[in-house]
Write a protein that holds these residues in place. Structure first.
Motif, PDB file in Angstrom:
ATOM      1  N   GLU A  39       0.283   5.925  -1.319  1.00 38.28           N
ATOM      2  CA  GLU A  39       0.819   4.757  -2.004  1.00 38.28           C
ATOM      3  C   GLU A  39       1.902   5.168  -2.882  1.00 38.28           C
ATOM      4  O   GLU A  39       1.420   5.928  -3.548  1.00 38.28           O
ATOM      5  CB  GLU A  39      -0.372   4.081  -2.731  1.00 38.28           C
ATOM      6  CG  GLU A  39       0.088   2.409  -3.143  1.00 38.28           C
ATOM      7  CD  GLU A  39      -0.029   2.393  -4.417  1.00 38.28           C
ATOM      8  OE1 GLU A  39       0.700   3.139  -4.952  1.00 38.28           O
ATOM      9  OE2 GLU A  39      -0.837   1.865  -4.979  1.00 38.28           O
ATOM     10  N   PHE A  41       3.199   4.372  -5.886  1.00 35.39           N
ATOM     11  CA  PHE A  41       2.693   4.555  -7.129  1.00 35.39           C
ATOM     12  C   PHE A  41       2.030   5.862  -7.283  1.00 35.39           C
ATOM     13  O   PHE A  41       2.540   6.758  -8.193  1.00 35.39           O
ATOM     14  CB  PHE A  41       1.938   3.401  -7.724  1.00 35.39           C
ATOM     15  CG  PHE A  41       1.356   3.543  -8.980  1.00 35.39           C
ATOM     16  CD1 PHE A  41       2.410   3.257 -10.358  1.00 35.39           C
ATOM     17  CD2 PHE A  41       0.171   4.319  -9.419  1.00 35.39           C
ATOM     18  CE1 PHE A  41       1.789   3.698 -11.542  1.00 35.39           C
ATOM     19  CE2 PHE A  41      -0.437   4.532 -10.446  1.00 35.39           C
ATOM     20  CZ  PHE A  41       0.634   4.200 -11.764  1.00 35.39           C
ATOM     21  N   THR A 117      -5.377   4.090 -14.690  1.00 37.02           N
ATOM     22  CA  THR A 117      -6.761   3.246 -14.917  1.00 37.02           C
ATOM     23  C   THR A 117      -7.674   3.958 -15.976  1.00 37.02           C
ATOM     24  O   THR A 117      -7.537   5.086 -15.940  1.00 37.02           O
ATOM     25  CB  THR A 117      -7.319   2.639 -13.572  1.00 37.02           C
ATOM     26  OG1 THR A 117      -7.400   3.928 -12.872  1.00 37.02           O
ATOM     27  CG2 THR A 117      -6.841   1.600 -12.854  1.00 37.02           C
ATOM     28  N   THR A 166      -6.042  -1.848 -15.368  1.00 29.48           N
ATOM     29  CA  THR A 166      -4.806  -1.849 -15.514  1.00 29.48           C
ATOM     30  C   THR A 166      -4.434  -3.298 -15.192  1.00 29.48           C
ATOM     31  O   THR A 166      -3.853  -4.215 -15.978  1.00 29.48           O
ATOM     32  CB  THR A 166      -3.931  -1.013 -14.615  1.00 29.48           C
ATOM     33  OG1 THR A 166      -4.583  -1.133 -13.473  1.00 29.48           O
ATOM     34  CG2 THR A 166      -4.112   0.375 -15.178  1.00 29.48           C
ATOM     35  N   ARG A 170      -3.303  -6.606 -17.288  1.00 28.73           N
ATOM     36  CA  ARG A 170      -1.454  -7.058 -16.977  1.00 28.73           C
ATOM     37  C   ARG A 170      -1.842  -8.787 -16.817  1.00 28.73           C
ATOM     38  O   ARG A 170      -1.283  -9.653 -17.513  1.00 28.73           O
ATOM     39  CB  ARG A 170      -1.119  -6.681 -15.865  1.00 28.73           C
ATOM     40  CG  ARG A 170      -0.616  -5.278 -15.850  1.00 28.73           C
ATOM     41  CD  ARG A 170      -0.362  -4.585 -14.486  1.00 28.73           C
ATOM     42  NE  ARG A 170      -0.405  -3.190 -14.457  1.00 28.73           N
ATOM     43  CZ  ARG A 170      -0.304  -2.429 -13.345  1.00 28.73           C
ATOM     44  NH1 ARG A 170      -0.573  -3.006 -12.301  1.00 28.73           N
ATOM     45  NH2 ARG A 170      -0.655  -1.106 -13.546  1.00 28.73           N
ATOM     46  N   ASN A 220       0.396  -6.071  -9.137  1.00 26.91           N
ATOM     47  CA  ASN A 220       0.588  -4.659  -8.503  1.00 26.91           C
ATOM     48  C   ASN A 220       1.351  -4.781  -7.285  1.00 26.91           C
ATOM     49  O   ASN A 220       1.709  -5.711  -6.751  1.00 26.91           O
ATOM     50  CB  ASN A 220      -0.673  -3.849  -8.506  1.00 26.91           C
ATOM     51  CG  ASN A 220      -1.607  -3.957  -7.326  1.00 26.91           C
ATOM     52  OD1 ASN A 220      -1.323  -4.845  -6.523  1.00 26.91           O
ATOM     53  ND2 ASN A 220      -2.304  -2.933  -6.952  1.00 26.91           N
TER      54      ASN A 220
HETATM   55  O1  T6T Z   1       0.034  -0.780 -10.143  1.00 29.84           O
HETATM   56  C1  T6T Z   1      -0.572   0.539  -9.560  1.00 29.84           C
HETATM   57  C2  T6T Z   1      -1.549   1.010 -10.784  1.00 29.84           C
HETATM   58  O2  T6T Z   1      -0.849   0.873 -12.173  1.00 29.84           O
HETATM   59  C3  T6T Z   1      -2.528   0.311 -10.747  1.00 29.84           C
HETATM   60  O3  T6T Z   1      -3.715   0.628 -11.376  1.00 29.84           O
HETATM   61  C4  T6T Z   1      -3.217  -0.133  -9.160  1.00 29.84           C
HETATM   62  O4  T6T Z   1      -2.244  -0.358  -8.372  1.00 29.84           O
HETATM   63  C5  T6T Z   1      -1.228   0.351  -8.462  1.00 29.84           C
HETATM   64  O5  T6T Z   1      -1.375   1.532  -7.797  1.00 29.84           O
HETATM   65  C6  T6T Z   1       0.030  -0.094  -7.591  1.00 29.84           C
HETATM   66  O6  T6T Z   1      -0.651  -0.376  -6.024  1.00 29.84           O
END
Ligand code: T6T
Length: 316
Positions: A39, A41, A117, A166, A170, A220
């Protein structure tokens, strides 16, 4: 096997001696456990992690669950424990369920660093590195309100899974900030299990139940990509303002195409790099910073050029 046994027997720090009787060889090991495999990120985080760990002279291993799912991530943590690396950098997929396994690491002398996280229990990790996610949610609300202007309408939050520190932060940041804009009626949040298909169908269902839908905040990458699909399917791209979190190649493409109006991008490579720095400091008994925040930036189509350093990678 001999090396693994030695490593298991040697206590904290991840340094082992060579059993061959010649000059001792130091093996310094560090593991990254992202929230999910493949993924953008976490790939970008891994790039920062690998570069910094290499520079510090550490051998690395990266082990990620196939889905963003605590029951899949827990056995990885317990498996890593057997090899007793000097440090584990982890993005816990649930703010409570990972506490036990992560405590086992700590109790075995492995330095635990949270990246992205974190757990509710703040006694386990040496350091936590993440974006200011509540502020990111606030940025999303203010950006959405600016895009909508004076128009009246409803706004929806698409969240991932409850218990993800996280995305919960948000959503809360967004909810608090959207109150300042009385022209926008907040419809509340809907969870999508971090599945793009669920995000897409929840957008189309909300368009039927609330035809005045004027904005969506997707907390996200997966919810954002899915929400974009939902708007495409309903023929509503551009009519509904979509503000996403993260900046995957697909999200950036959707921004350029006008399907997404704004992205709140993080700096995952710096999260990975900073995680290594803190882990090394902890291993070496140096000063460690308990909480570190990395940059967040709101990007729209007009200012996308110049923000490329925030775009996530598919490979290092
Ligand atoms: O947004 C990021 C991450 O910061 C969040 O904790 C989980 O989703 C993501 O990995 C994006 O898919």
């Amino acid at each position: 096997v001999a090396a693994a046994a030695l490593l298991a027997a040697c206590g904290s720090g991840g340094q082992i001696g060579d059993s061959g009787g010649s000059a001792p060889t130091a093996v310094k090991k560090m593991v990254l456990i992202p929230g999910v495999a493949a993924e953008p990120f976490y790939i970008s985080m891994e790039c920062g992690f690998r570069e910094a760990a290499k520079a510090a002279g550490y051998e690395v291993d990266v082990q990620a669950p196939a889905k963003f799912d605590a029951p899949l991530q827990i056995p990885i943590v317990t498996g890593v424990l057997a090899n007793k690396p000097g440090a584990v950098l982890i993005a816990p997929t649930d703010d409570k369920a990972l506490a036990g396994p992560m405590k086992q690491l700590k109790d075995a002398g492995v330095k635990v660093v949270e990246v992205d996280t974190k757990l509710q229990d703040t006694s386990i990790a040496e350091s936590s590195i993440s974006s200011n996610n509540a502020q990111g949610g606030k940025k999303a609300a203010e950006t959405l309100a600016r895009l909508v202007g004076d128009k009246q309408g409803s706004v929806l939050v698409l969240n991932t899974k409850a218990g993800t520190s996280t995305t919960d932060a948000r959503a809360k940041g967004f909810e608090d900030a959207i109150k300042a804009f009385p022209n926008l009626k907040y419809l509340g949040q809907q969870y999508t299990d971090n599945e793009p298909d669920q995000a897409a169908s929840k957008v189309t269902a909300t368009l039927s139940s609330d035809p005045d839908l004027i904005g969506v905040f997707a907390t996200n990458l997966n919810t954002g990509e899915g929400a974009a699909t939902g708007l495409r399917n309903a023929g509503k791209t551009g009519a509904v303002n979509l503000v996403g979190f993260d900046a995957s190649p697909k999200q950036v493409q959707d921004l350029q195409a006008g399907v997404v109006q704004a992205l709140i991008a993080q700096d995952p490579a710096t999260i990975g790099k900073t995680g290594v720095e803190q882990a090394v400091a902890a291993i070496e008994g140096k000063e460690v910073k308990r909480n570190i925040e990395t940059d967040l930036v709101a990007i729209t189509k007009t200012d996308a050029a110049g923000s490329e350093r925030y775009f996530y990678k598919q490979a290092c």
